[in-house]
Design an enzyme around this catalytic site. Structure first.
Site, PDB file in Angstrom:
ATOM      1  N   CYS A   1       0.820  -1.226   0.000  1.00 20.21           N
ATOM      2  CA  CYS A   1       0.000   0.000   0.000  1.00 20.21           C
ATOM      3  C   CYS A   1       0.851   1.272   0.000  1.00 20.21           C
ATOM      4  O   CYS A   1       0.326   2.369  -0.206  1.00 20.21           O
ATOM      5  CB  CYS A   1      -0.936   0.016   1.194  1.00 20.21           C
ATOM      6  SG  CYS A   1      -2.042  -1.378   1.213  1.00 20.21           S
TER       7      CYS A   1
ATOM      8  N   HIS B   1      -4.084   6.871   3.074  1.00 22.09           N
ATOM      9  CA  HIS B   1      -4.386   5.587   2.436  1.00 22.09           C
ATOM     10  C   HIS B   1      -5.782   5.158   2.888  1.00 22.09           C
ATOM     11  O   HIS B   1      -6.118   5.232   4.074  1.00 22.09           O
ATOM     12  CB  HIS B   1      -3.332   4.564   2.862  1.00 22.09           C
ATOM     13  CG  HIS B   1      -3.651   3.175   2.413  1.00 22.09           C
ATOM     14  ND1 HIS B   1      -4.087   2.893   1.135  1.00 22.09           N
ATOM     15  CD2 HIS B   1      -3.605   1.985   3.067  1.00 22.09           C
ATOM     16  CE1 HIS B   1      -4.293   1.592   1.025  1.00 22.09           C
ATOM     17  NE2 HIS B   1      -4.008   1.020   2.182  1.00 22.09           N
TER      18      HIS B   1
ATOM     19  N   ASN C   1     -10.186  -0.736  -0.119  1.00 21.57           N
ATOM     20  CA  ASN C   1      -8.731  -0.575  -0.065  1.00 21.57           C
ATOM     21  C   ASN C   1      -8.147  -0.971  -1.427  1.00 21.57           C
ATOM     22  O   ASN C   1      -8.169  -2.141  -1.794  1.00 21.57           O
ATOM     23  CB  ASN C   1      -8.175  -1.459   1.056  1.00 21.57           C
ATOM     24  CG  ASN C   1      -6.664  -1.372   1.201  1.00 21.57           C
ATOM     25  OD1 ASN C   1      -5.978  -0.815   0.350  1.00 21.57           O
ATOM     26  ND2 ASN C   1      -6.145  -1.937   2.282  1.00 21.57           N
TER      27      ASN C   1
HETATM   28  N1  ACO Z   1     -18.275 -10.208   8.178  1.00 23.82           N
HETATM   29  C1  ACO Z   1     -18.716 -10.586   9.378  1.00 23.82           C
HETATM   30  N2  ACO Z   1     -17.917 -10.947  10.381  1.00 23.82           N
HETATM   31  C2  ACO Z   1     -16.595 -10.906  10.166  1.00 23.82           C
HETATM   32  C3  ACO Z   1     -16.046 -10.496   8.930  1.00 23.82           C
HETATM   33  C4  ACO Z   1     -16.953 -10.157   7.911  1.00 23.82           C
HETATM   34  N3  ACO Z   1     -16.552  -9.752   6.692  1.00 23.82           N
HETATM   35  N4  ACO Z   1     -14.702 -10.538   9.002  1.00 23.82           N
HETATM   36  C5  ACO Z   1     -14.404 -10.951  10.247  1.00 23.82           C
HETATM   37  N5  ACO Z   1     -15.539 -11.164  10.951  1.00 23.82           N
HETATM   38  C6  ACO Z   1     -15.677 -11.612  12.329  1.00 23.82           C
HETATM   39  C7  ACO Z   1     -14.461 -12.341  12.820  1.00 23.82           C
HETATM   40  O1  ACO Z   1     -14.537 -13.710  12.427  1.00 23.82           O
HETATM   41  C8  ACO Z   1     -14.565 -12.148  14.294  1.00 23.82           C
HETATM   42  O2  ACO Z   1     -15.520 -13.066  14.789  1.00 23.82           O
HETATM   43  P1  ACO Z   1     -15.282 -13.816  16.205  1.00 23.82           P
HETATM   44  O3  ACO Z   1     -15.217 -12.715  17.234  1.00 23.82           O
HETATM   45  O4  ACO Z   1     -16.486 -14.686  16.316  1.00 23.82           O
HETATM   46  O5  ACO Z   1     -13.985 -14.534  16.040  1.00 23.82           O
HETATM   47  C9  ACO Z   1     -15.172 -10.757  14.431  1.00 23.82           C
HETATM   48  O6  ACO Z   1     -15.765 -10.462  13.165  1.00 23.82           O
HETATM   49  C10 ACO Z   1     -14.161  -9.661  14.774  1.00 23.82           C
HETATM   50  O7  ACO Z   1     -13.052  -9.787  13.917  1.00 23.82           O
HETATM   51  P2  ACO Z   1     -11.833  -8.808  14.040  1.00 23.82           P
HETATM   52  O8  ACO Z   1     -10.788  -9.207  13.038  1.00 23.82           O
HETATM   53  O9  ACO Z   1     -11.414  -8.654  15.459  1.00 23.82           O
HETATM   54  O10 ACO Z   1     -12.501  -7.411  13.567  1.00 23.82           O
HETATM   55  P3  ACO Z   1     -11.882  -5.988  13.582  1.00 23.82           P
HETATM   56  O11 ACO Z   1     -12.767  -5.085  14.316  1.00 23.82           O
HETATM   57  O12 ACO Z   1     -10.413  -5.988  13.926  1.00 23.82           O
HETATM   58  O13 ACO Z   1     -11.974  -5.589  12.040  1.00 23.82           O
HETATM   59  C11 ACO Z   1     -10.606  -5.437  10.053  1.00 23.82           C
HETATM   60  C12 ACO Z   1     -11.298  -6.357  11.054  1.00 23.82           C
HETATM   61  C13 ACO Z   1     -11.661  -4.625   9.363  1.00 23.82           C
HETATM   62  C14 ACO Z   1      -9.867  -6.298   9.044  1.00 23.82           C
HETATM   63  C15 ACO Z   1      -9.615  -4.494  10.781  1.00 23.82           C
HETATM   64  O14 ACO Z   1      -8.808  -5.233  11.652  1.00 23.82           O
HETATM   65  C16 ACO Z   1      -8.742  -3.736   9.810  1.00 23.82           C
HETATM   66  O15 ACO Z   1      -9.192  -2.871   9.073  1.00 23.82           O
HETATM   67  N6  ACO Z   1      -7.422  -3.979   9.848  1.00 23.82           N
HETATM   68  C17 ACO Z   1      -6.478  -3.224   9.025  1.00 23.82           C
HETATM   69  C18 ACO Z   1      -6.451  -3.677   7.612  1.00 23.82           C
HETATM   70  C19 ACO Z   1      -5.561  -2.722   6.852  1.00 23.82           C
HETATM   71  O16 ACO Z   1      -5.523  -1.552   7.111  1.00 23.82           O
HETATM   72  N7  ACO Z   1      -4.786  -3.162   5.922  1.00 23.82           N
HETATM   73  C20 ACO Z   1      -3.914  -2.133   5.305  1.00 23.82           C
HETATM   74  C21 ACO Z   1      -2.891  -2.646   4.594  1.00 23.82           C
HETATM   75  S1  ACO Z   1      -3.484  -3.609   3.263  1.00 23.82           S
HETATM   76  C22 ACO Z   1      -2.145  -3.798   2.199  1.00 23.82           C
HETATM   77  O17 ACO Z   1      -1.055  -3.428   2.476  1.00 23.82           O
HETATM   78  C23 ACO Z   1      -2.413  -4.576   0.907  1.00 23.82           C
END
Ligand code: ACO
Length: 330
Positions: free
Chosen positions: A117, A257, A287
């Site tokens: 990214c 980003h 993203n």
């Molecule tokens: N729909 C429904 N539920 C989901 C989904 C979905 N799409 N995805 C995950 N869940 C569930 C999980 O299984 C978990 O369930 P559980 O508690 O029963 O185990 C619950 O939701 C919470 O999951 P978390 O991963 O803790 O959710 P979080 O609030 O952290 O959000 C997210 C996840 C959106 C991915 C966040 O962590 C994020 O944005 N991270 C950063 C990603 C990023 O910025 N990447 C940038 C670089 S990308 C690059 O370089 C190519």
């Protein structure tokens, strides 16, 4: 005697997104997810998906054509083309060489860089040094991704986050004050496993086994990435501002980003910036990795949010880990 560095201005901007829209409602039919979960956790409502016959080079070339048109120049004037991407058409040759051919940029030399990214800001920083030193007069910098082609459409943790797009800028010295005032780049290779596509390189060359193990898809530890991203984006944003002798409150616009609204919101809060000064379009594109900043920059310009003299900062974080920022007087 060392020649004084020249000013480096962004003289043209362009972007391109595929026509096909994939909404959160559409995703509800593909994996166990909901519009409500995706919207509240990420801010994303829809993303664009390239059709099977559209590789990264096609999106990159179109964004480049639009940036050249905006700059009022043609391909023959370009000295150098740098493409930031992790989803180029092929491992080699570079996507930049394909773009060079399609633009008829006969005198340009072209290459890709891989910084996930952060690819666009890494490329922008490198290009700036080339123009500032006089090694190149006119440089085309492109960020392009077709992430939909490496997303595991059975993994709800990742497939809801990404989209396809491209964005491009043209750099040149104009002799005017302003332009790119500072850039700062960082990497931490100890954290590679938190965000990666494990297969297809020399560690796990493509084989039936790597396909069966689903190694050719993005894997991400979202929670860890989130924590690092917020801290790193704040610190590199401050560092680039300091290098330019500026304070956050002097910014007219932050172009972060576009990965997650909560990351953008937390970064803005830490910098003490109201959201009116922050550009957000991830609700429509998700993203798009290295395309996200030039795509946002192009939209911000077309919406009249980048005026001559505006002070804008771009900041990013991505796989590697890599993170970067650039401050520009428009
Ligand atoms: N729909 C429904 N539920 C989901 C989904 C979905 N799409 N995805 C995950 N869940 C569930 C999980 O299984 C978990 O369930 P559980 O508690 O029963 O185990 C619950 O939701 C919470 O999951 P978390 O991963 O803790 O959710 P979080 O609030 O952290 O959000 C997210 C996840 C959106 C991915 C966040 O962590 C994020 O944005 N991270 C950063 C990603 C990023 O910025 N990447 C940038 C670089 S990308 C690059 O370089 C190519």
């Amino acid at each position: 005697m060392i020649a004084p560095a020249r000013d480096v201005h962004i003289i043209g901007v362009g972007s391109c997104t595929p026509d096909r829209v994939l909404t959160n409602k559409d995703l509800e039919q593909i994996v166990d997810t909901s519009d409500e979960w995706i919207t509240t956790r990420t801010g994303i409502k829809e993303r664009r998906i390239a059709d099977p016959n559209t590789p990264a080079s096609a999106l990159a070339t179109e964004a480049a054509r639009r940036a050249l048109k905006d700059a009022g120049i043609d391909g023959t004037e370009i000295d150098q083309i740098i493409v930031g991407t992790v989803t180029g058409d092929r491992p080699f040759p570079s996507t930049a060489c394909l773009v060079q051919d399609r633009l008829g940029a006969k005198k340009a030399y072209a290459f890709d860089i891989s910084a996930a990214c952060s690819g666009f800001l890494y490329a922008l920083s490198l290009a700036r040094t080339q123009v500032a030193s006089g090694a190149a007069e006119t440089v085309l910098v492109i960020g392009v991704e077709t992430l939909s082609k490496i997303v595991d459409w059975t993994d709800r943790n990742t497939c809801v986050l990404f989209g396809d797009a491209s964005g491009a800028v043209v750099l040149r010295s104009t002799g005017q004050p302003g332009g790119i005032l500072s850039t700062k780049l960082h990497s931490d290779g100890a954290l590679t496993n938190l965000l990666e596509m494990p297969g297809g390189g020399s560690l796990h060359p493509a084989s039936h086994e790597t396909v069966d193990k689903r190694l050719h898809y993005i894997r991400m530890s979202g929670n860890d990435v989130f924590k690092y991203a917020v801290r790193a984006m704040e610190s590199v944003a401050c560092e680039a501002l300091e290098a330019a002798g500026l304070k956050p409150e002097e910014l007219d616009l932050l172009v972060p980003h576009q990965a997650n609204y909560r990351i953008i919101d937390a970064t803005a809060r830490r910098l003490g910036l109201p959201m009116e000064k922050v550009f957000v379009n991830l609700d429509r594109y998700g993203n798009t990795s290295s395309a996200s900043i030039p795509l946002a920059l192009d939209e911000a310009k077309r919406q009249g949010r980048l005026k001559p003299g505006s002070l804008v900062e771009m900041v990013t974080f991505g796989g590697g880990f890599t993170w970067a920022a650039a401050v520009v007087r428009w």
